[in-house]
Write a protein that holds these residues in place. Structure first.
Motif, PDB file in Angstrom:
ATOM      1  N   THR A  97      -6.346   3.182   7.517  1.00  0.00           N
ATOM      2  CA  THR A  97      -6.984   1.232   6.951  1.00  0.00           C
ATOM      3  C   THR A  97      -6.468   0.505   8.432  1.00  0.00           C
ATOM      4  O   THR A  97      -6.589  -0.074   8.431  1.00  0.00           O
ATOM      5  CB  THR A  97      -5.014   1.532   6.244  1.00  0.00           C
ATOM      6  OG1 THR A  97      -5.455   2.404   5.319  1.00  0.00           O
ATOM      7  CG2 THR A  97      -5.254   0.225   6.008  1.00  0.00           C
ATOM      8  N   LEU A 126      -4.642   6.518  -0.935  1.00  0.00           N
ATOM      9  CA  LEU A 126      -4.291   5.431  -0.275  1.00  0.00           C
ATOM     10  C   LEU A 126      -4.492   4.140  -1.900  1.00  0.00           C
ATOM     11  O   LEU A 126      -5.313   4.784  -2.680  1.00  0.00           O
ATOM     12  CB  LEU A 126      -4.788   4.176   0.583  1.00  0.00           C
ATOM     13  CG  LEU A 126      -5.410   5.089   1.989  1.00  0.00           C
ATOM     14  CD1 LEU A 126      -6.549   4.669   2.619  1.00  0.00           C
ATOM     15  CD2 LEU A 126      -3.466   4.303   2.534  1.00  0.00           C
ATOM     16  N   ASN A 148      -3.859   0.259  -3.337  1.00  0.00           N
ATOM     17  CA  ASN A 148      -3.371  -0.623  -2.757  1.00  0.00           C
ATOM     18  C   ASN A 148      -3.708  -1.339  -4.166  1.00  0.00           C
ATOM     19  O   ASN A 148      -3.725  -1.101  -5.015  1.00  0.00           O
ATOM     20  CB  ASN A 148      -4.230  -0.966  -1.096  1.00  0.00           C
ATOM     21  CG  ASN A 148      -5.342  -1.063  -1.583  1.00  0.00           C
ATOM     22  OD1 ASN A 148      -5.806  -0.915  -3.027  1.00  0.00           O
ATOM     23  ND2 ASN A 148      -6.408  -1.001  -0.300  1.00  0.00           N
ATOM     24  N   THR A 198       0.904  -0.998   0.409  1.00  0.00           N
ATOM     25  CA  THR A 198      -0.179   0.158   0.044  1.00  0.00           C
ATOM     26  C   THR A 198       1.026   1.493   0.205  1.00  0.00           C
ATOM     27  O   THR A 198       1.338   0.818   0.594  1.00  0.00           O
ATOM     28  CB  THR A 198      -1.005   0.271   1.649  1.00  0.00           C
ATOM     29  OG1 THR A 198      -1.241  -1.209   1.041  1.00  0.00           O
ATOM     30  CG2 THR A 198      -1.795   1.574   0.687  1.00  0.00           C
TER      31      THR A 198
END
Ligand SMILES: O=P(O)(O)OC[C@H]1O[C@](O)(COP(=O)(O)O)[C@@H](O)[C@@H]1O
Ligand SMILES: [Mn+2]
Length: 643
Positions: free
Chosen positions: A60, A574, A576, A36
């Motif tokens: 997260t 983010l 990921n 991530t």
């Protein structure tokens, strides 16, 4: 392939088994889901809010805790445990305060350690064991691994595992272990951090942010205009130095200069006391929690004027010796009618208020008094001999750049200067012209040159660093002019306007963003631009995701001074293996609030881009290097062991 190279490689991999094991290992790693990435920007000295976002991995951590325990825990229990993962030291103290009975505390330890291990096991599921090992608290690696990897389905070893728990508790190691595991979790949820500029200025603790980043496991920085100003000061630019002190005075942050970086302000204060008095235009913007005395505020007000006037003077010779900076309109001290207290700007005359021109000679307005010159020389000496500042600025050089291409995306703080038609805007420097990527490259070249030649204070590279702070073709500034002078001395607000580069409306357009990606040799079908610098005014309905998802503006909005105009505390991003998510943060109140009331900054996530198939390490920058290594090892295998 070069045989010499393979011979060298063979020194490390000196048996067939070693080569084969490494190939298997690397192949396996490159098929794991990508780690991530976490993007933040415009931190502006707001360490508390920043560290909170870092500790919660933009939501997260809580997401993982919820996924694991949602069915068995109440919201309150989730919040309590989450606070423990964010701020373990403090939370443990609070728990100890609540549980006076030793048995209860031991039961809490036993339970908590087990829950932490579950969380770690979940959070590390996409990593190799060795990667997890590196993230574990050193002194506990062995026992944590024992507990994490229990594979015994027959229960034969149950007493063995129970004994480990008992011993940890009775030997008084629980606090340390829980704290270590909490930090491991924080570290596992984010594989790599990008800071898209502006760590410095306005807020109180940029140094603490730098220290945190220096200790962070994996990070890069795209310099912001404010960061470059600090780099410039350290690299010998007197005008950058005047600017950083002026901004610190304006935001009541002179202790950063004086106490944090150990720069002696006494000579400047003496000068300020001699020439300046109180002045409403130069009173510092006070932090709400501050309790400064009237006298202290008066001192800052005087320093603020002294350094601002030095700044305005110092700008002039640079503008004159670099005509291609195209800044002659900013020779403001030349355009003042000193007797009438008026100034002529853009053909219009404005009255000047709150003037403080005691050190200005109207016949030679750019000339520093000898005292001013001396003060600046002393300040520069002090700045260049501050060990702490040297450490922080060197870190900027090591991890920072003007822009970054990373996993197919393009990251930069300010803009790519464009003309109205959307072409890359050209800038002339000496006898060459640059635009687009070449312009950013040449800016970076000058910054690095200035940094490695701190003794040169008026060469082109040093002047250029200041230009990057404030010039119209700067990719970090992105505006035509900086109207600092006008905001101090002119009442008419029409003079405050700083015209933005056309980039800022053109970036809404997908075609423009695709062109920019192409300019940097990136694939416009897959790449995104990640941009900071301009607060997204959500209050007014501005969308941080632009150009059909090609452009994402994540000014973190950490700067308290700007929160009333944005309506939220900004965005982080983010990325990921499943895709990109934008996270909107509400205003961060305090660490204490998180600890005692379990409140967390509400983070609303919005999907920006979804990967059609889960993205693997092999498709990333790191993966590219792994694949190269695998290919080298295969060649070595052929050359050395298969013949
Ligand atoms: O609000 P302040 O501190 O006076 O600063 C205003 C100045 O900051 C700038 O906005 C640059 O700072 P940012 O990079 O944070 O936007 C200038 O354009 C402007 O002149
Ligand atoms: Mn900025």
């Amino acid at each position: 392939m070069n045989e010499q190279f393979l011979d060298l490689l063979a020194q490390k991999y000196d048996t067939e088994e070693k080569v084969v094991t490494e190939i298997i290992n690397l192949e396996a790693i490159s098929n794991l889901p990508k780690g991530t990435e976490h993007f933040v920007s415009d931190l502006h000295g707001e360490f508390q809010a920043f560290q909170h976002v870092l500790r919660n991995g933009s939501g997260t951590v809580k997401e993982k805790i919820k996924a694991l325990f949602r069915d068995v825990w109440t919201d309150h229990e989730v919040n309590d445990f989450t606070a423990l993962v964010y701020y373990p030291e403090e939370k443990i103290q609070l728990v100890k305060g609540d549980l006076c009975n030793k048995q209860d505390l031991n039961r809490w330890y036993r339970q908590t350690i087990e829950q932490m291990l579950k969380l770690i096991s979940f959070a590390s599921s996409k990593y190799t064991r060795s990667k997890l090992r590196i993230a574990l608290p050193d002194q506990f690696v062995y026992i944590v691994e024992e507990l994490l990897y229990k594979t015994d389905s027959t229960n034969n070893k149950d007493p063995y595992y129970e004994e480990i728990y008992r011993q940890i508790i009775s030997l008084g190691q629980s606090d340390k272990l829980i704290i270590g595991l909490a930090y491991t979790t924080q570290r596992l949820v984010v594989d790599h951090l990008h800071v898209v500029g502006d760590i410095y200025d306005r807020g109180p603790d940029p140094d603490k942010i730098m220290d945190t980043l220096i200790n962070y496991h994996s990070v890069d920085i795209q310099w912001g205009n404010h960061d470059v100003l600090w780099i410039g000061a350290y690299a010998g630019s007197l005008v950058c130095l005047a600017n950083i002190i002026r901004i610190c005075a304006r935001y009541d942050n002179l202790n950063i200069i004086e106490d944090v970086y150990g720069i002696n302000l006494r000579p400047l204060l003496n000068l300020a006391e001699k020439y300046y008095t109180d002045n409403p235009a130069f009173r510092p913007k006070l932090q709400s929690e501050r309790h400064g005395s009237e006298q202290e505020i008066l001192q800052i007000t005087k320093i603020h004027q002294a350094i601002a006037m030095i700044q305005f003077k110092l700008e002039m010779p640079i503008i004159k010796r670099r005509p291609y900076f195209n800044m002659s309109e900013r020779l403001l001290l030349n355009y003042i009618h000193y007797d009438k207290a008026e100034i002529k700007i853009g053909g219009k005359t404005y009255p000047l208020e709150n003037t403080c021109f005691a050190t200005v000679n109207p016949l030679q307005p750019e000339k520093l008094l000898e005292e001013e010159q001396e003060v600046m020389e002393k300040l520069l000496f002090s700045v260049q001999h501050s060990e702490k500042l040297a450490r922080h600025m060197n870190f900027f050089m090591k991890k920072g750049s003007m822009y970054l291409k990373y996993n197919g995306n393009l990251l930069y703080h300010g803009c790519i200067p464009l003309d109205e038609e959307g072409n890359m805007k050209e800038m002339q420097i000496e006898d060459k012209t640059y635009s687009g990527r070449k312009l950013l490259d040449v800016f970076e070249y000058y910054i690095r040159y200035a940094f490695t030649h701190p003794e040169e204070t008026d060469d082109l590279a040093t002047d250029m660093v200041w230009y990057i702070w404030t010039g119209e073709c700067s990719s970090l500034f992105g505006k035509c002019e900086m109207t600092t002078f006008e905001r101090y001395f002119i009442q008419n607000k029409e003079t405050y306007k700083e015209r933005k580069n056309p980039y800022y409306h053109l970036r809404e357009n997908e075609e423009i963003c695709r062109n920019i990606l192409l300019e940097f040799d990136l694939n416009p079908d897959h790449g995104h631009i990640i941009n900071g610098h301009t607060p997204v005014k959500e209050i007014r309905g501005e969308n941080p995701v632009k150009a059909n998802g090609k452009m994402i503006v994540i000014d973190g909005g950490f700067s308290k001074a700007y929160q009333s105009t944005t309506g939220i505390a900004g965005y982080t991003l983010l990325y990921n293996s499943f895709g990109m998510q934008l996270v909107a943060h509400q205003k961060f109140i305090s660490k204490e609030d998180v600890l005692c009331n379990g409140t967390d900054v509400l983070s609303l996530k919005r999907l920006v881009d979804k990967e059609l198939e889960r993205k693997l390490v092999r498709e990333t920058n790191v993966g590219e290097r792994l694949l190269q290594k695998i290919s080298n090892l295969k060649k070595l295998l052929q050359y050395r062991y298969m013949n």
